[in-house]
Motif scaffolding. Structure first.
Motif, mmCIF file in Angstrom:
data_model
loop_
_atom_site.group_PDB
_atom_site.id
_atom_site.type_symbol
_atom_site.label_atom_id
_atom_site.label_comp_id
_atom_site.label_asym_id
_atom_site.label_seq_id
_atom_site.Cartn_x
_atom_site.Cartn_y
_atom_site.Cartn_z
ATOM 1 N N ARG A 162 30.497 5.691 9.210
ATOM 2 C CA ARG A 162 29.068 5.662 9.230
ATOM 3 C C ARG A 162 28.222 4.249 9.511
ATOM 4 O O ARG A 162 27.683 3.932 10.309
ATOM 5 N N SER A 163 28.521 3.514 8.383
ATOM 6 C CA SER A 163 27.879 2.126 7.991
ATOM 7 C C SER A 163 28.563 1.202 9.429
ATOM 8 O O SER A 163 27.622 0.555 9.846
ATOM 9 N N PRO A 164 29.760 1.052 9.444
ATOM 10 C CA PRO A 164 30.141 0.364 10.455
ATOM 11 C C PRO A 164 29.641 0.693 11.995
ATOM 12 O O PRO A 164 29.424 -0.249 12.874
ATOM 13 N N ALA B 112 17.866 -6.668 22.994
ATOM 14 C CA ALA B 112 16.322 -7.030 22.755
ATOM 15 C C ALA B 112 16.201 -8.349 22.707
ATOM 16 O O ALA B 112 14.977 -8.845 22.803
ATOM 17 N N GLY B 113 17.101 -9.036 22.607
ATOM 18 C CA GLY B 113 17.046 -10.585 22.331
ATOM 19 C C GLY B 113 16.289 -10.904 20.948
ATOM 20 O O GLY B 113 15.975 -11.937 20.801
ATOM 21 N N ALA B 114 16.630 -10.017 20.057
ATOM 22 C CA ALA B 114 15.721 -10.449 18.724
ATOM 23 C C ALA B 114 17.135 -11.072 17.926
ATOM 24 O O ALA B 114 18.024 -11.195 18.146
ATOM 25 N N GLN B 115 16.312 -11.853 16.739
ATOM 26 C CA GLN B 115 17.265 -12.622 15.801
ATOM 27 C C GLN B 115 17.086 -11.628 14.531
ATOM 28 O O GLN B 115 16.240 -11.882 13.671
ATOM 29 N N ILE B 116 18.378 -10.793 14.338
ATOM 30 C CA ILE B 116 18.211 -10.181 12.961
ATOM 31 C C ILE B 116 19.802 -10.377 12.379
ATOM 32 O O ILE B 116 20.553 -9.858 13.118
ATOM 33 N N SER B 117 19.864 -10.394 11.047
ATOM 34 C CA SER B 117 21.049 -10.526 10.428
ATOM 35 C C SER B 117 21.428 -8.961 10.190
ATOM 36 O O SER B 117 20.782 -8.276 9.480
ATOM 37 N N ILE B 118 22.809 -8.625 10.364
ATOM 38 C CA ILE B 118 23.055 -7.222 10.366
ATOM 39 C C ILE B 118 24.449 -7.274 9.576
ATOM 40 O O ILE B 118 25.531 -7.895 9.878
ATOM 41 N N ASP B 119 24.545 -6.434 8.657
ATOM 42 C CA ASP B 119 25.768 -6.323 8.035
ATOM 43 C C ASP B 119 25.912 -4.686 7.526
ATOM 44 O O ASP B 119 24.986 -3.753 7.777
ATOM 45 N N TYR C 6 37.104 2.086 -1.620
ATOM 46 C CA TYR C 6 38.318 2.619 -0.919
ATOM 47 C C TYR C 6 39.125 1.989 0.157
ATOM 48 O O TYR C 6 40.154 1.859 0.293
ATOM 49 N N HIS C 7 38.300 1.278 0.985
ATOM 50 C CA HIS C 7 38.833 0.736 2.237
ATOM 51 C C HIS C 7 38.643 -0.870 2.333
ATOM 52 O O HIS C 7 38.635 -1.281 3.463
ATOM 53 N N ILE C 8 38.268 -1.556 1.507
ATOM 54 C CA ILE C 8 37.987 -2.962 1.490
ATOM 55 C C ILE C 8 39.038 -3.634 2.223
ATOM 56 O O ILE C 8 40.301 -3.510 2.336
ATOM 57 N N GLY C 9 38.569 -4.406 3.268
ATOM 58 C CA GLY C 9 39.316 -5.012 4.265
ATOM 59 C C GLY C 9 39.846 -4.441 5.452
ATOM 60 O O GLY C 9 40.391 -4.961 6.366
ATOM 61 N N LEU D 54 33.829 -1.946 17.547
ATOM 62 C CA LEU D 54 33.736 -2.243 16.279
ATOM 63 C C LEU D 54 35.016 -2.635 15.760
ATOM 64 O O LEU D 54 34.845 -2.806 14.491
ATOM 65 N N SER D 55 35.952 -3.325 16.465
ATOM 66 C CA SER D 55 37.150 -3.744 16.206
ATOM 67 C C SER D 55 37.292 -4.664 15.130
ATOM 68 O O SER D 55 38.275 -4.924 14.472
ATOM 69 N N SER D 56 36.141 -5.699 15.373
ATOM 70 C CA SER D 56 36.407 -6.771 14.479
ATOM 71 C C SER D 56 35.662 -6.670 13.167
ATOM 72 O O SER D 56 35.737 -7.556 12.120
ATOM 73 N N LEU D 57 35.086 -5.650 12.827
ATOM 74 C CA LEU D 57 34.474 -5.170 11.389
ATOM 75 C C LEU D 57 35.329 -5.080 10.371
ATOM 76 O O LEU D 57 36.566 -4.192 10.898
ATOM 77 N N ARG D 58 35.051 -5.460 9.035
ATOM 78 C CA ARG D 58 36.089 -4.747 8.019
ATOM 79 C C ARG D 58 35.254 -4.563 6.976
ATOM 80 O O ARG D 58 34.262 -4.941 6.604
ATOM 81 N N ALA D 59 35.635 -3.453 6.162
ATOM 82 C CA ALA D 59 35.063 -2.724 5.182
ATOM 83 C C ALA D 59 35.102 -3.810 3.979
ATOM 84 O O ALA D 59 35.794 -4.382 3.538
#
Length: 153
Positions: free
Chosen positions: A14-16, A29-36, A43-46, A64-69
């Protein structure tokens, strides 16, 4: 710059998904927002997002493939302006970890989509429903972006 953190249990479904969808909308939207995103549990770090999450998101043009838990840290409560839980259970965990002066940053993500008449994004890990999760996340992401734009005026 506004900083947003999406939180679920393991940070692989859900979160990723929320991080990817919201990043996509913000970029459009061309906005500047930091997102994580992060999980309340370790359980799934990395690990990358669940392949089923990746596949469903990719059908909608979101990679989503570049994201890591990772797991939520104490520093997150200071660093982020909005910490958005996917469900009440994870919200309660965040409340128990969060310093009192930072509690105002905690929200249920679906509160930004009141038209859905739901408060929780269900966990698709065992039950499936990844397309439905994307629908909920997209609606809440649009509502969140609208809220941020309103607050910016």
């Amino acid at each position: 710059m506004i900083k947003i953190l999406f939180v679920c249990m393991g940070n692989i479904c859900r979160s990723p998904t929320a991080e990817g969808v919201f990043t996509h909308l913000v970029t459009q939207a061309g906005a500047q927002i930091s997102i994580d995103s992060a999980g309340t549990h370790d359980y799934h770090i990395g690990e990358p997002p669940d392949l089923r999450s990746q596949k469903a998101a990719l059908k909608r043009g979101i990679d989503l493939s570049s994201l890591r838990a990772r797991q939520v840290t104490q520093a997150d409560f200071t660093k982020f302006d909005y910490i958005l839980a996917m469900d009440r259970h994870n919200y309660q965990i965040l409340q128990s970890l969060c310093p009192p002066e930072q509690q105002h940053k905690l929200h249920l993500f679906l509160d930004f989509a009141p038209e859905l008449n739901r408060h929780e994004v269900p966990d698709p890990y065992y039950e499936g429903g990844f397309e439905y999760i994307l629908d909920l996340v997209e609606a809440a992401s649009r509502g969140l972006l609208d809220t941020l734009n309103e607050n910016d005026k």
